[in-house]
Design an enzyme around this catalytic site. Sequence first.
Site, PDB file in Angstrom:
ATOM      1  N   CYS A  11       2.357  -4.946   2.819  1.00 22.14           N
ATOM      2  CA  CYS A  11       1.769  -5.356   1.553  1.00 22.14           C
ATOM      3  C   CYS A  11       0.969  -4.143   1.079  1.00 22.14           C
ATOM      4  O   CYS A  11       1.265  -3.028   1.500  1.00 22.14           O
ATOM      5  CB  CYS A  11       0.925  -6.633   1.693  1.00 22.14           C
ATOM      6  N   VAL A  12      -0.004  -4.297   0.239  1.00 22.25           N
ATOM      7  CA  VAL A  12      -0.736  -3.135  -0.241  1.00 22.25           C
ATOM      8  C   VAL A  12      -1.533  -2.497   0.896  1.00 22.25           C
ATOM      9  O   VAL A  12      -1.412  -1.303   1.169  1.00 22.25           O
ATOM     10  CB  VAL A  12      -1.655  -3.486  -1.434  1.00 22.25           C
TER      11      VAL A  12
END
Length: 181
Positions: free
Chosen positions: A92-93
Amino acid sequence: MNLEMFNQIASITDSLYLSSAAAVKPDRIRTVGITHIINCTLEIPNLNLPTIESIQIHVEDAPHARLCVYFDRCADKINQVRHRGGRTLVHCVAGVSRSASLCIAYLMKYHRMKLSDAYHHVKKRRPVIRPNAGFWRQLIDYEQRLFGRNSVRMIQSGIGWIPDVYKDEAKNMVWFQSRRS
């Protein structure tokens, strides 16, 4: 906290890896032997490499987001890749909440780990993980569905509702609610 940890690719199992988006670089992917990527961000496009199969799960990192609808789909995909001799990277980020939750769900479903054990397993390999409270509620429901019992429960703390596995680290924290004018 070691900020370099955010840029590392953590090995969760021999065929499952977890990282932030910043770590997803073609040379690093090839070095680790990644064959599949699960990108669970809204804002970061898939890495476009001809030898890598990428899927994107569009979900916010917010307690109200419904990540649970992807637990089985992602766990099944990771398992299929493993059986074909491949390696999956989930990111994810930051590699802290969404991707960590999907890795935990996979460990529960295919390694038959209790939620508490799956969390500690992933935390040991990537110490910066911290799924949000909403994802914890969904993981708790998923564990109940898989095993008919729970190893983690949500508890009230000085910073709001948290999973009991966060109890020690949260004991000296205080939650300040902002005042609106």
